[in-house]
Motif scaffolding. Structure first.
Motif, PDB file in Angstrom:
ATOM      1  N   UNK A  71       0.864  -1.181   0.000  1.00 47.96           N
ATOM      2  CA  UNK A  71       0.000   0.000   0.000  1.00 47.96           C
ATOM      3  C   UNK A  71       0.897   1.226   0.000  1.00 47.96           C
ATOM      4  N   UNK A  72       0.676   2.103  -0.972  1.00 44.24           N
ATOM      5  CA  UNK A  72       1.585   3.223  -1.179  1.00 44.24           C
ATOM      6  C   UNK A  72       0.799   4.533  -1.273  1.00 44.24           C
ATOM      7  N   UNK A  73       1.449   5.598  -0.830  1.00 47.04           N
ATOM      8  CA  UNK A  73       0.821   6.914  -0.826  1.00 47.04           C
ATOM      9  C   UNK A  73       0.860   7.614  -2.161  1.00 47.04           C
ATOM     10  N   UNK A  74       1.761   7.201  -3.039  1.00 43.05           N
ATOM     11  CA  UNK A  74       1.889   7.844  -4.347  1.00 43.05           C
ATOM     12  C   UNK A  74       2.594   6.897  -5.310  1.00 43.05           C
ATOM     13  N   UNK A  75       2.516   7.240  -6.583  1.00 40.96           N
ATOM     14  CA  UNK A  75       3.238   6.458  -7.587  1.00 40.96           C
ATOM     15  C   UNK A  75       4.742   6.557  -7.360  1.00 40.96           C
ATOM     16  N   UNK A  76       5.201   7.711  -6.896  1.00 40.20           N
ATOM     17  CA  UNK A  76       6.627   7.904  -6.630  1.00 40.20           C
ATOM     18  C   UNK A  76       7.094   6.974  -5.502  1.00 40.20           C
ATOM     19  N   UNK A  77       6.286   6.856  -4.456  1.00 40.40           N
ATOM     20  CA  UNK A  77       6.616   5.962  -3.338  1.00 40.40           C
ATOM     21  C   UNK A  77       6.681   4.509  -3.819  1.00 40.40           C
ATOM     22  N   UNK A  78       5.726   4.108  -4.648  1.00 38.40           N
ATOM     23  CA  UNK A  78       5.719   2.768  -5.224  1.00 38.40           C
ATOM     24  C   UNK A  78       6.964   2.553  -6.079  1.00 38.40           C
ATOM     25  N   UNK A  79       7.283   3.526  -6.906  1.00 42.33           N
ATOM     26  CA  UNK A  79       8.445   3.408  -7.787  1.00 42.33           C
ATOM     27  C   UNK A  79       9.739   3.265  -6.986  1.00 42.33           C
ATOM     28  N   UNK A  80       9.884   4.012  -5.907  1.00 42.01           N
ATOM     29  CA  UNK A  80      11.089   3.901  -5.067  1.00 42.01           C
ATOM     30  C   UNK A  80      11.180   2.503  -4.439  1.00 42.01           C
ATOM     31  N   UNK A  81      10.036   1.973  -3.997  1.00 45.38           N
ATOM     32  CA  UNK A  81      10.034   0.627  -3.437  1.00 45.38           C
ATOM     33  C   UNK A  81      10.453  -0.395  -4.490  1.00 45.38           C
ATOM     34  N   UNK A  82       9.903  -0.280  -5.695  1.00 47.99           N
ATOM     35  CA  UNK A  82      10.216  -1.229  -6.756  1.00 47.99           C
ATOM     36  C   UNK A  82      11.690  -1.176  -7.149  1.00 47.99           C
ATOM     37  N   UNK A  83      12.291   0.002  -7.117  1.00 51.46           N
ATOM     38  CA  UNK A  83      13.724   0.119  -7.404  1.00 51.46           C
ATOM     39  C   UNK A  83      14.540  -0.652  -6.373  1.00 51.46           C
ATOM     40  N   UNK A  84      14.172  -0.542  -5.088  1.00 50.96           N
ATOM     41  CA  UNK A  84      14.881  -1.294  -4.041  1.00 50.96           C
ATOM     42  C   UNK A  84      14.634  -2.791  -4.190  1.00 50.96           C
ATOM     43  N   UNK A  85      13.430  -3.150  -4.622  1.00 47.71           N
ATOM     44  CA  UNK A  85      13.066  -4.552  -4.792  1.00 47.71           C
ATOM     45  C   UNK A  85      13.931  -5.237  -5.861  1.00 47.71           C
ATOM     46  N   UNK A  86      14.329  -4.492  -6.880  1.00 50.82           N
ATOM     47  CA  UNK A  86      15.139  -5.054  -7.968  1.00 50.82           C
ATOM     48  C   UNK A  86      16.477  -5.599  -7.486  1.00 50.82           C
ATOM     49  N   UNK A  87      16.913  -5.194  -6.308  1.00 49.15           N
ATOM     50  CA  UNK A  87      18.152  -5.719  -5.725  1.00 49.15           C
ATOM     51  C   UNK A  87      18.059  -7.230  -5.516  1.00 49.15           C
ATOM     52  N   UNK A  88      16.843  -7.732  -5.310  1.00 54.44           N
ATOM     53  CA  UNK A  88      16.633  -9.136  -4.943  1.00 54.44           C
ATOM     54  C   UNK A  88      16.119 -10.003  -6.092  1.00 54.44           C
ATOM     55  N   UNK A  89      15.675  -9.392  -7.180  1.00 50.97           N
ATOM     56  CA  UNK A  89      15.146 -10.165  -8.297  1.00 50.97           C
ATOM     57  C   UNK A  89      14.252  -9.306  -9.175  1.00 50.97           C
ATOM     58  N   UNK A  90      13.366  -9.959  -9.907  1.00 49.27           N
ATOM     59  CA  UNK A  90      12.449  -9.261 -10.805  1.00 49.27           C
ATOM     60  C   UNK A  90      11.015  -9.379 -10.298  1.00 49.27           C
ATOM     61  N   UNK A  91      10.149  -8.558 -10.836  1.00 52.16           N
ATOM     62  CA  UNK A  91       8.767  -8.544 -10.374  1.00 52.16           C
ATOM     63  C   UNK A  91       7.809  -8.309 -11.537  1.00 52.16           C
ATOM     64  N   UNK A  92       6.577  -8.625 -11.280  1.00 49.57           N
ATOM     65  CA  UNK A  92       5.445  -8.250 -12.129  1.00 49.57           C
ATOM     66  C   UNK A  92       4.446  -7.626 -11.180  1.00 49.57           C
ATOM     67  N   UNK A  93       3.785  -6.570 -11.601  1.00 48.81           N
ATOM     68  CA  UNK A  93       2.903  -5.842 -10.692  1.00 48.81           C
ATOM     69  C   UNK A  93       1.518  -5.696 -11.291  1.00 48.81           C
ATOM     70  N   UNK A  94       0.512  -5.830 -10.425  1.00 52.82           N
ATOM     71  CA  UNK A  94      -0.878  -5.532 -10.768  1.00 52.82           C
ATOM     72  C   UNK A  94      -1.365  -4.530  -9.748  1.00 52.82           C
ATOM     73  N   UNK A  95      -2.049  -3.484 -10.210  1.00 55.90           N
ATOM     74  CA  UNK A  95      -2.579  -2.461  -9.315  1.00 55.90           C
ATOM     75  C   UNK A  95      -4.074  -2.663  -9.139  1.00 55.90           C
TER      76      UNK A  95
END
Length: 143
Positions: free
Chosen positions: A113-137
């Motif tokens: 749960x994120x407050x903005x698209x920017x907050x989500x994007x920052x989380x996803x950038x950190x997530x890439x350290x561990x692997x890849x993702x697919x996202x559904x909103x």
């Protein structure tokens, strides 16, 4: 119903349904609805807790009112055998409300749960350290 040595009846299921609807409901009120005394309901609830059927009591949080209007379901593909480091990462993330190890498509399913698209994007950038993702909103919660 009987399975694995656990016996519960239709009254137990009614009590569970009432607790699921409102975990703060008084035993006396449950008793009125299932035609038992509050004390008898309390005994059944304690038995359900002791058997591990009731694991915890919780609340539902309205994330939109907390200014977290973006709900993301993230299928995550771990690229390492070191899952513990990834577990430590997502457990420390306030935005992640659920994490499930899954079979099939992906290794994990995260709910965030994120407050903005920017907050989500920052989380996803950190997530890439561990692997890849697919996202559904989520475009709207139904239940």
């Amino acid at each position: 119903m009987k399975g694995l040595g656990i016996i519960i009846d239709h009254i137990d299921f009614e009590i569970l349904a009432l607790l699921k609807e409102n975990s703060r409901i008084q035993w006396k009120e449950i008793g009125q609805k299932v035609h038992m005394t509050g004390q008898a309901v309390g005994n059944r609830i304690r038995r359900l807790e002791d058997m591990g059927i009731i694991e915890q009591y919780t609340i539902a949080i309205n994330r939109v009112k907390l200014i977290q209007p973006i709900t993301a379901f993230i299928t995550f593909f771990v690229e390492t055998t070191d899952h513990k480091t990834f577990h430590d990462f997502f457990k420390a993330q306030e935005a992640i409300s659920e994490a499930h190890r899954t079979s099939g498509d992906g290794c994990y399913l995260l709910t965030g749960h994120f407050g903005s698209n920017e907050e989500l994007e920052m989380f996803l950038e950190r997530l890439l350290t561990y692997g890849n993702y697919r996202i559904n909103l989520s475009i709207g919660k139904i239940k």
